[in-house]
Motif scaffolding. Structure first.
Motif, mmCIF file in Angstrom:
data_model
loop_
_atom_site.group_PDB
_atom_site.id
_atom_site.type_symbol
_atom_site.label_atom_id
_atom_site.label_comp_id
_atom_site.label_asym_id
_atom_site.label_seq_id
_atom_site.Cartn_x
_atom_site.Cartn_y
_atom_site.Cartn_z
ATOM 1 N N ILE A 1 22.538 53.441 -36.332
ATOM 2 C CA ILE A 1 22.167 54.243 -35.159
ATOM 3 C C ILE A 1 21.078 53.536 -34.362
ATOM 4 C CG2 ILE A 1 21.039 56.398 -34.449
ATOM 5 C CD1 ILE A 1 22.625 57.747 -36.737
ATOM 6 N N LYS A 2 20.124 52.946 -35.046
ATOM 7 C CA LYS A 2 19.049 52.217 -34.358
ATOM 8 C C LYS A 2 19.630 51.041 -33.571
ATOM 9 C CE LYS A 2 14.668 49.905 -35.083
ATOM 10 N NZ LYS A 2 13.722 49.378 -36.049
ATOM 11 N N ARG A 3 20.557 50.297 -34.184
ATOM 12 C CA ARG A 3 21.179 49.162 -33.481
ATOM 13 C C ARG A 3 21.965 49.635 -32.273
ATOM 14 N NH1 ARG A 3 23.531 45.951 -38.414
ATOM 15 N NH2 ARG A 3 24.971 47.645 -38.181
ATOM 16 N N SER B 1 21.211 48.685 -28.465
ATOM 17 C CA SER B 1 22.261 48.099 -27.640
ATOM 18 C C SER B 1 22.450 48.898 -26.357
ATOM 19 C CB SER B 1 23.567 48.049 -28.428
ATOM 20 O OG SER B 1 24.617 47.631 -27.608
ATOM 21 N N ARG B 2 22.462 50.236 -26.475
ATOM 22 C CA ARG B 2 22.596 51.079 -25.290
ATOM 23 C C ARG B 2 21.426 50.878 -24.338
ATOM 24 N NH1 ARG B 2 24.628 56.768 -27.903
ATOM 25 N NH2 ARG B 2 26.769 56.157 -28.216
ATOM 26 N N PHE C 1 21.715 49.576 -20.623
ATOM 27 C CA PHE C 1 21.188 50.379 -19.523
ATOM 28 C C PHE C 1 20.209 49.569 -18.687
ATOM 29 C CE2 PHE C 1 18.005 53.289 -17.777
ATOM 30 C CZ PHE C 1 18.817 54.084 -17.003
ATOM 31 N N LYS C 2 19.308 48.828 -19.340
ATOM 32 C CA LYS C 2 18.349 47.999 -18.606
ATOM 33 C C LYS C 2 19.066 46.947 -17.770
ATOM 34 C CE LYS C 2 14.518 48.583 -21.816
ATOM 35 N NZ LYS C 2 13.688 47.957 -22.846
ATOM 36 N N ALA C 3 20.109 46.363 -18.319
ATOM 37 C CA ALA C 3 20.874 45.362 -17.568
ATOM 38 C C ALA C 3 21.541 45.990 -16.352
ATOM 39 C CB ALA C 3 21.921 44.714 -18.469
ATOM 40 N N HIS C 4 22.089 47.198 -16.522
ATOM 41 C CA HIS C 4 22.727 47.870 -15.396
ATOM 42 C C HIS C 4 21.707 48.250 -14.330
ATOM 43 C CE1 HIS C 4 26.502 49.124 -17.845
ATOM 44 N NE2 HIS C 4 26.629 47.949 -17.296
#
Length: 144
Positions: free
Chosen positions: A35-37, A41-42, A46-49
Motif C-alpha cells: 500500500i505504501k508503494r 507511485s500515485r 500525480f506530481k508528474a501530471h
C-alpha cells in the motif's frame, strides 16, 4: 487432571495459533508495504501530471476523434465534455458531470492525461471518476 496426550495436544494447538498469528502479522506487514508503494507511485504520478499541467493547455473534447486530434496537436490534457441527457439535471441545461463511458473510451484511445469534471461536494461523482482512472478531477459549479 489432564493426561500427557491432552497436554501435548494443547501445546500443539497453542503453537499452531502462534504460527497463524505470526503469518497474519507478516501478511499485514507485506500489505502495508505494498500500500505504501502504491501510494508513493500515485503521488509521483500525480506530481508528474500537475507539473505537466502547469504551463500546458487543457482542451475540452466531445468524442474520441477530437481527443486523438488534441493529442496529435500537442495538448497536455483533455477534458471530456460529452454529457448524456439524464445527467443534465439543472433547469437551465448545464452539464453536471462527465459521462463515465466517454471517459473510459478516451482513456483507451489517447495517452495524454484525462481531466474529469465533477460538481463541488459530490464525492460519489469524484470517486467514480477516480475509479475510472481519471488523472485529475476538477470540481466545478456552473452558474444558474
Amino acid at each position: 487432571m489432564p493426561t500427557k496426550a491432552e497436554k501435548e495436544r494443547e501445546a500443539r494447538i497453542l503453537a499452531r495459533k502462534k504460527e497463524v498469528e505470526k503469518k497474519a502479522e507478516e501478511r499485514k506487514e507485506k500489505e502495508a508495504k505494498i500500500i505504501k508503494r502504491i501510494d508513493e507511485s500515485r503521488a509521483a504520478t500525480f506530481k508528474a501530471h500537475v507539473k505537466l499541467f502547469e504551463c500546458g493547455i487543457i482542451v475540452e473534447v466531445l468524442n474520441t476523434v477530437q481527443a486523438k486530434l488534441a493529442q496529435d496537436a500537442g495538448f497536455n490534457a483533455i477534458c471530456p465534455y460529452n454529457y448524456p441527457e439524464e445527467m443534465t439535471m439543472s433547469g437551465n441545461g448545464n452539464p453536471v458531470t462527465s459521462d463515465p463511458r466517454v471517459i473510459r473510451e478516451m482513456m483507451n484511445s489517447v495517452l495524454i492525461p484525462i481531466m474529469a469534471n465533477v460538481r463541488i461536494g459530490h464525492t460519489i461523482e469524484a470517486k467514480m471518476a477516480a475509479h475510472l482512472g481519471a488523472s485529475i478531477i476538477n470540481e466545478h459549479e456552473y452558474a444558474e
